[in-house]
Design a protein around this motif. Structure first.
Motif, mmCIF file in Angstrom:
data_model
loop_
_atom_site.group_PDB
_atom_site.id
_atom_site.type_symbol
_atom_site.label_atom_id
_atom_site.label_comp_id
_atom_site.label_asym_id
_atom_site.label_seq_id
_atom_site.Cartn_x
_atom_site.Cartn_y
_atom_site.Cartn_z
ATOM 1 N N ALA A 66 0.946 -1.354 0.092
ATOM 2 C CA ALA A 66 0.319 -0.009 0.051
ATOM 3 C C ALA A 66 0.972 1.276 0.134
ATOM 4 C CB ALA A 66 -1.007 0.100 1.065
ATOM 5 N N ALA A 67 1.781 1.199 0.640
ATOM 6 C CA ALA A 67 2.810 2.385 0.814
ATOM 7 C C ALA A 67 3.459 2.892 -0.602
ATOM 8 C CB ALA A 67 3.900 2.147 1.850
ATOM 9 N N TRP A 68 3.922 1.448 -1.245
ATOM 10 C CA TRP A 68 4.757 1.650 -2.192
ATOM 11 C C TRP A 68 3.556 2.212 -3.411
ATOM 12 C CZ3 TRP A 68 9.260 2.135 -4.308
ATOM 13 C CH2 TRP A 68 9.305 1.824 -5.478
ATOM 14 N N LYS A 69 2.392 1.620 -3.273
ATOM 15 C CA LYS A 69 1.461 2.176 -4.427
ATOM 16 C C LYS A 69 1.170 3.618 -4.089
ATOM 17 C CE LYS A 69 -2.290 -0.145 -5.169
ATOM 18 N NZ LYS A 69 -3.561 -0.714 -5.281
ATOM 19 N N TYR A 70 1.132 4.068 -2.958
ATOM 20 C CA TYR A 70 0.676 5.439 -2.498
ATOM 21 C C TYR A 70 2.088 6.371 -3.055
ATOM 22 C CZ TYR A 70 0.672 9.292 0.745
ATOM 23 O OH TYR A 70 0.763 10.618 1.281
ATOM 24 N N PHE A 71 3.160 5.827 -2.746
ATOM 25 C CA PHE A 71 4.393 6.596 -3.037
ATOM 26 C C PHE A 71 4.448 7.010 -4.721
ATOM 27 C CE2 PHE A 71 8.870 6.917 -4.258
ATOM 28 C CZ PHE A 71 9.127 8.094 -3.744
ATOM 29 N N VAL A 72 4.426 5.856 -5.431
ATOM 30 C CA VAL A 72 4.372 6.037 -6.879
ATOM 31 C C VAL A 72 3.524 6.757 -7.698
ATOM 32 C CG1 VAL A 72 4.214 4.215 -8.850
ATOM 33 C CG2 VAL A 72 5.655 3.427 -7.056
ATOM 34 N N LEU A 73 1.999 6.356 -7.188
ATOM 35 C CA LEU A 73 1.028 7.235 -7.722
ATOM 36 C C LEU A 73 1.021 8.652 -7.521
ATOM 37 C CD1 LEU A 73 -2.158 4.514 -7.420
ATOM 38 C CD2 LEU A 73 -0.760 5.339 -9.387
ATOM 39 N N LEU A 74 1.470 8.923 -6.208
ATOM 40 C CA LEU A 74 1.363 10.411 -5.741
ATOM 41 C C LEU A 74 2.657 10.966 -6.150
ATOM 42 C CD1 LEU A 74 -0.987 9.401 -4.218
ATOM 43 C CD2 LEU A 74 -0.131 11.014 -2.328
ATOM 44 N N GLY A 75 3.885 10.167 -6.362
ATOM 45 C CA GLY A 75 4.933 10.656 -6.965
ATOM 46 C C GLY A 75 4.696 11.121 -8.675
ATOM 47 N N VAL A 76 4.334 10.075 -9.352
ATOM 48 C CA VAL A 76 3.464 10.605 -10.710
ATOM 49 C C VAL A 76 2.833 11.960 -10.454
ATOM 50 C CG1 VAL A 76 2.523 9.944 -12.602
ATOM 51 C CG2 VAL A 76 3.857 8.373 -11.566
ATOM 52 N N GLY A 77 1.805 11.785 -9.602
ATOM 53 C CA GLY A 77 1.113 13.225 -9.354
ATOM 54 C C GLY A 77 1.934 14.545 -9.357
ATOM 55 N N ILE A 78 2.624 14.270 -8.430
ATOM 56 C CA ILE A 78 3.560 15.414 -7.829
ATOM 57 C C ILE A 78 4.380 15.928 -8.921
ATOM 58 C CG2 ILE A 78 5.536 14.495 -6.670
ATOM 59 C CD1 ILE A 78 3.355 17.271 -5.427
ATOM 60 N N ALA A 79 4.742 14.947 -9.755
ATOM 61 C CA ALA A 79 5.515 15.153 -10.985
ATOM 62 C C ALA A 79 4.755 16.086 -12.002
ATOM 63 C CB ALA A 79 6.280 14.050 -11.542
ATOM 64 N N GLN A 80 3.552 15.709 -12.243
ATOM 65 C CA GLN A 80 2.718 16.589 -13.218
ATOM 66 C C GLN A 80 2.610 17.922 -12.480
ATOM 67 O OE1 GLN A 80 1.814 15.160 -15.894
ATOM 68 N NE2 GLN A 80 2.976 13.527 -15.466
ATOM 69 N N ALA A 81 2.300 17.934 -11.065
ATOM 70 C CA ALA A 81 2.293 19.310 -10.458
ATOM 71 C C ALA A 81 3.512 20.066 -10.796
ATOM 72 C CB ALA A 81 1.689 19.270 -9.209
ATOM 73 N N PHE A 82 4.344 19.535 -10.699
ATOM 74 C CA PHE A 82 5.760 20.212 -10.982
ATOM 75 C C PHE A 82 5.872 20.742 -12.501
ATOM 76 C CE2 PHE A 82 10.510 20.356 -11.905
ATOM 77 C CZ PHE A 82 10.669 21.260 -10.861
ATOM 78 N N PHE A 83 5.213 20.134 -13.259
ATOM 79 C CA PHE A 83 5.518 20.639 -14.696
ATOM 80 C C PHE A 83 4.441 21.683 -14.627
ATOM 81 C CE2 PHE A 83 4.431 20.541 -19.230
ATOM 82 C CZ PHE A 83 5.917 20.441 -19.749
ATOM 83 N N GLY A 84 3.245 21.945 -13.886
ATOM 84 C CA GLY A 84 2.333 22.938 -13.966
ATOM 85 C C GLY A 84 3.105 24.098 -13.308
#
Length: 484
Positions: A155-173
């Protein structure tokens, strides 16, 4: 100075607990630290109401009507969660589920998550807000894996990967937003300061800002658990410790939506066609529908209420998407009342899970026979979460429904249908858990204070919001919509 003190309290506490979080006094010290943080947020609120332009660290930190609401809410829910966790941690330690290393990690990360949320709320610099969200993500990932079981690590790994991808999109924004602002403000740190951006927002490039908002929506929407970016949320709730679930649903999801609102306010000034509102409205309703019709199949009690969190964040998104002061007011109230109700529910179902030694709903029975207080408290908290009067969520959902009837009558019918399905499913599950014969387990010796605080606030604020608080929320709703 008050702004820095609000950040220093949880940061210093996290450092202390990293070395001494396994001591017998650590749970109580965690509660004391959270109490002082709550006092600091109240002092900030008093200052902010009189002078909303307070700043610190050369303008990197600031107060305004919007972040003050969530800051006080963060202080309150952090305090009640810390009080609840005193008994929770002692029970888990006695049962052998938490050792010395895990205790240090738990108390330290608890304060680090609170620090990250406070930093994000106080940040005038949107880049610093992004950093705070990433820090909160990393800290909460370790909290989710606290028990070190295969499922919690997954669960922690899924949380980290999915939110890591999300935060990368926010960084591009963030990069796109800086690109748009640099033309008006020049190169340097000022191009990401909210106060400077809001001053020149009408001169920003609408095309670039539209793209930036879409990337921010993907990034922050993932963190807020909006459908279809919600896949990490049920697992994180089910496998992490109960206090982490209370903080996650009650506060962290709010912070992600708060960050998205900051960008929405900028985009609304120049982007034509109410684009940001339409995006929030569509995905907010999608979140409500998917969450509500997923409730029936959930057999894990914490997973069940994680879908309820998705539903309520979707409701708030619908309010912000509708636009206008009345809808924004309803959404702000809804986020506040949901934080109080959902964290209270997690206190109660976490206690029930410890008592019955399971999170399976079919195996949690007889809570009323075991403890009338905890049984009736779960019923009342469930009714509060379902929006029954006199609790606060009834008021926020009624205000939002009134706006939907006025602007989108068909959506109002769909909204009522969704609420009815959620009511039927959740009430049936709650009544099943509290009824029946007395279980063989024993009720952990937890303080009842946090539950009473939350239920009392939900009832009192549902019956009548004090005029000072009402004017504060009205002022914030007008601030969100750009009206005087």
């Amino acid at each position: 100075m008050d702004l820095l003190l609000t950040l220093a309290i949880p940061l210093l506490s996290a450092t202390l607990f990293a070395f001494a979080g396994n001591r017998p006094w650590a749970p109580v010290a965690n509660g004391i630290s959270s109490f002082f943080l709550f006092l600091a947020t109240l002092v900030l609120a008093a200052h902010g109401v009189r002078d909303p332009g307070v700043r610190a660290l050369s303008g990197q930190l600031f107060l305004d009507p919007l972040n003050l609401i969530f800051l006080v809410l963060t202080g309150l829910v952090s305090l009640t969660t810390a009080l609840y966790s005193i008994g929770y941690v002692r029970f888990e330690t006695a049962s052998g589920r938490l050792g010395d290393k895990a205790l240090r990690l738990y108390h330290s990360l608890f304060q680090m998550v609170v620090f990250s949320m406070s930093l994000g709320l106080l940040s005038n610099n949107l880049g610093l807000l992004w950093v705070a969200l990433e820090t909160a993500t990393l800290s909460n990932a370790f909290l989710i894996s606290l028990y070190q079981t295969p499922k919690s690590i997954e669960a922690a790994w899924k949380y980290f990967v999915l939110l890591g991808v999300g935060i990368a999109q926010a960084f591009f924004g963030l990069i796109l937003l800086y690109f748009a602002a640099e033309r008006e403000l020049g190169p340097g740190g000022k191009a990401l300061l909210w106060t400077e951006l809001s001053r020149v927002q009408s001169h920003l490039d609408p095309t670039v800002l539209s793209l930036a908002f879409i990337f921010f929506f993907v990034g922050f929407g993932t963190k807020a658990g909006l459908v279809p970016l919600h896949g990490w949320l049920p697992d994180a709730h089910a496998e992490g410790p109960t206090p982490a679930s209370a903080i996650l649903s009650g506060l962290l999801l709010n912070l992600a939506l708060y960050a998205l609102l900051r960008v929405k306010m900028l985009a609304d000034a120049v982007v034509p066609g109410h684009l940001t509102g339409h995006i929030l409205l569509v995905f907010g309703f999608l979140s409500v529908l998917v969450a509500v019709f997923s409730l029936r199949k959930r057999n894990d009690v914490k997973r069940l209420f994680s879908y309820s969190s998705i539903e309520h964040l979707g409701i708030a998104s619908v309010g912000f998407g509708l636009g206008g002061p009345a809808a924004a007011l309803a959404a702000l109230l809804h986020m506040t009342f949901h934080s109080l109700a959902k964290s209270c529910v997690f206190f109660l179902v976490g206690t029930a899970s410890q008592c019955c030694r399971t999170q399976k709903i079919r195996d949690i029975r007889g809570l009323l026979a075991l403890s009338p207080f905890w049984g009736w408290a779960l019923v009342l908290a469930g009714l509060a979460l379902l929006g029954m009067p006199p609790f606060g969520l009834f008021a926020s959902e009624f205000l939002l429904l009134r706006e939907l009837v006025r602007t989108h009558p068909l959506l109002a019918g769909l909204f009522l249908l969704s609420l009815s399905v959620a009511f039927a499913v959740l009430l049936k599950r709650i009544l099943a858990m509290v009824s029946g014969d007395r279980p063989s387990g024993r009720m952990p010796a937890f303080a009842k204070t946090p539950v009473l605080i939350h239920l009392s606030l939900l009832a009192v604020l549902g019956i009548g919001i004090p005029s000072v608080l009402w004017h504060w929320y009205q002022k914030t709703a007008h601030y969100l919509t750009g009206l005087p």
